[in-house]
Structures are given as C-alpha cells and as structure tokens.
Design a protein around this motif. Structure first.
Motif, PDB file in Angstrom:
ATOM      1  N   VAL A   1       0.518  -0.706  -0.033  1.00  6.39           N
ATOM      2  CA  VAL A   1      -0.087  -0.099   0.616  1.00  6.39           C
ATOM      3  C   VAL A   1       1.086   1.390   0.364  1.00  6.39           C
ATOM      4  O   VAL A   1       0.929   2.404  -0.470  1.00  6.39           O
ATOM      5  CB  VAL A   1      -0.950  -0.203   0.914  1.00  6.39           C
ATOM      6  CG1 VAL A   1      -1.543   1.633   1.470  1.00  6.39           C
ATOM      7  CG2 VAL A   1      -2.191  -0.885   0.454  1.00  6.39           C
ATOM      8  N   LEU A   2       1.482   1.366   0.924  1.00  7.03           N
ATOM      9  CA  LEU A   2       2.879   2.991   1.111  1.00  7.03           C
ATOM     10  C   LEU A   2       3.278   3.198  -0.879  1.00  7.03           C
ATOM     11  O   LEU A   2       3.967   3.767  -0.504  1.00  7.03           O
ATOM     12  CB  LEU A   2       3.945   2.252   1.902  1.00  7.03           C
ATOM     13  CG  LEU A   2       3.270   2.432   2.960  1.00  7.03           C
ATOM     14  CD1 LEU A   2       4.703   2.632   4.583  1.00  7.03           C
ATOM     15  CD2 LEU A   2       2.580   3.217   3.955  1.00  7.03           C
ATOM     16  N   ASP A   3       3.661   1.576  -0.718  1.00  8.98           N
ATOM     17  CA  ASP A   3       4.324   1.711  -2.971  1.00  8.98           C
ATOM     18  C   ASP A   3       3.464   2.622  -3.674  1.00  8.98           C
ATOM     19  O   ASP A   3       4.020   2.999  -4.265  1.00  8.98           O
ATOM     20  CB  ASP A   3       4.988   0.737  -3.324  1.00  8.98           C
ATOM     21  CG  ASP A   3       6.471  -0.131  -1.888  1.00  8.98           C
ATOM     22  OD1 ASP A   3       6.969   0.687  -1.455  1.00  8.98           O
ATOM     23  OD2 ASP A   3       6.628  -1.173  -2.094  1.00  8.98           O
ATOM     24  N   GLN A   4       1.723   1.982  -3.373  1.00  9.99           N
ATOM     25  CA  GLN A   4       1.105   2.363  -4.220  1.00  9.99           C
ATOM     26  C   GLN A   4       0.252   4.140  -4.179  1.00  9.99           C
ATOM     27  O   GLN A   4       0.419   5.057  -4.505  1.00  9.99           O
ATOM     28  CB  GLN A   4      -0.031   1.592  -4.506  1.00  9.99           C
ATOM     29  CG  GLN A   4       0.122   0.130  -4.402  1.00  9.99           C
ATOM     30  CD  GLN A   4      -1.500  -0.541  -4.310  1.00  9.99           C
ATOM     31  OE1 GLN A   4      -2.145  -0.182  -5.433  1.00  9.99           O
ATOM     32  NE2 GLN A   4      -1.337  -1.715  -4.539  1.00  9.99           N
ATOM     33  N   VAL A   5       0.816   4.111  -2.674  1.00 12.28           N
ATOM     34  CA  VAL A   5       1.054   6.069  -2.737  1.00 12.28           C
ATOM     35  C   VAL A   5       2.221   6.854  -2.595  1.00 12.28           C
ATOM     36  O   VAL A   5       1.879   7.737  -3.372  1.00 12.28           O
ATOM     37  CB  VAL A   5       0.120   5.637  -0.688  1.00 12.28           C
ATOM     38  CG1 VAL A   5       0.014   7.701  -0.500  1.00 12.28           C
ATOM     39  CG2 VAL A   5      -0.731   4.864  -0.575  1.00 12.28           C
TER      40      VAL A   5
END
Length: 225
Positions: A203-207
């Motif tokens: 999720v952090l990578d996508q954000v």
C-alpha cells in the motif's frame, strides 16, 4: 495472504478525486445538496457518498450526478449506442484519422495532507478486506485493543472504546468515511497495527507513486487501424 493489487490504491484515489471535483462543480453551479439530490433522483446520503468518492454507489449513480452537472456526455455515449465502430467497408471504418488523446492524471497533494489521508484510508481498506476473510486478524486487533485499554488513561481512550463497538459489529463504514471522526478513528486504529508487513508495504509503495502523479491514457495519439 493476499497481496494488494497494484491498482487498488490508484482506483481509490481516482474515485476520491472524482468525488471532490463533483462537489466543487456542484457548489460552483450554486446547487445545494437537497436540490442536487432531488434532481439526480437520489438521497442526500447517496449524494454524500458520491462526493466522498465512496466505491459503494453504482457507476449509474455517479453518472446521474454527472448528468445533472452537465458533464456526462462522453460517458453517456459510451454506455449507449452512439459511439460505434464504422460498419465494415465504409469510409468511417477505413479512416486513418488519429483518434483523440485522453489522459487523466491521478495524484495526491501533500500540502493538503491528501497523501497521508489516502494512505490511512487504503491501509484500513486492506486490513478490512483481510479481516473479512481471516478471523484471526480480527482477533489480533481485538487483543491489541484490549492491551491499549488496559494501559490506563490516554487521550485516545474514547476512540478505543468506539473501536470496541466497531470490531464487535464490523461497522467498517464508520471507519472508512471521509469525516473528521473517521480520520480520528483511523489514527487510533488497532487494525493497521496487525496488518501484515508485506501488505502494508504494498500500500505504501502505491501511495508513493501517486505523490508524483500517475497518468492514465495514451501518451501520444494513435492512428486508427
């Protein structure tokens, strides 16, 4: 363990972005929520969901709101029969004229804490999806919450008691809303504390990608074949 799909956060931000712009356009046209909901044939609650970028309402509901605002033309053509490939052998079918380039930039604004809000929302949506399929994760969250409550006085105590009701009743909409209270609940959440590290990082990578903007659509015009 299910890893988050690479487009989940992108799609979520696209809806949030759309909802924000529909709300701004409604206000620019001088329409209140009561009148807007009446014209669209939906409830004020549903209108609020649309303007919040909630994935719950059907695409038809979004289209109704866009129609009232006068911006549904292209979507209506695609959904109906007006945009069709030319019949075989006709000039329209043989045309080599380049089709129009359509691009949509999906991004977050750090200056308005959009990236932080999106990250919190996306982490909770990922945790809730896992909790629905894995009761063990829900149990871990409850144990974490019990430890926090037993730790004594805290400014988050009221939020933690509210989380007890949320976990017991699976009242997820209360957490996923775009309200100040929902933001406060997410900040005091036991769910993200037990989210698997790989899912969290996904999720952090996508954000992180959305901080610089992701362009959807063609980079250059392409000739029709």
């Amino acid at each position: 363990m299910n890893m988050p799909d690479g487009t989940v956060v992108l799609e979520r931000q696209l809806l949030l972005q759309l909802g924000d712009r529909l709300k701004r356009l409604r206000k620019a046209q001088g329409l209140g929520t009561v009148e807007m909901a009446k014209r669209a044939g939906i409830s004020r609650t549903t209108l609020s969901s649309v303007e919040s970028g909630d994935p719950g309402p059907a695409i038809g509901t979004y289209l109704r709101v866009m129609s009232v605002l006068g911006i549904s033309g292209e979507l209506a053509l695609l959904a109906g029969d007006a945009l069709q490939p030319g019949p075989p052998g006709t000039a329209a079918a043989r045309s080599k004229r380049a089709r129009p380039v359509v691009q949509v930039t999906v991004s977050t604004d750090d200056t308005r804490h959009q990236a932080q809000d999106l990250q919190s929302l996306a982490l909770h949506e990922a945790a809730i999806r896992l909790a629905r399929s894995d009761p063990e994760l829900l149990l871990q969250a409850q144990h974490t919450l019990d430890r926090w409550l037993a730790s004594g006085n805290s400014r988050s105590m009221g939020l933690w008691h509210e989380w007890q009701e949320i976990l017991r009743g699976a009242k997820w909409r209360k957490v996923l809303a775009r309200t100040r209270r929902a933001q406060e609940l997410r900040q005091a959440s036991p769910l993200t504390a037990v989210l698997p590290a790989q899912v969290r990082q996904g999720v952090l990578d996508q954000v992180a990608k959305l901080r610089t903007g992701v362009v959807l659509g063609d980079a250059e015009p392409q000739a029709r074949t």
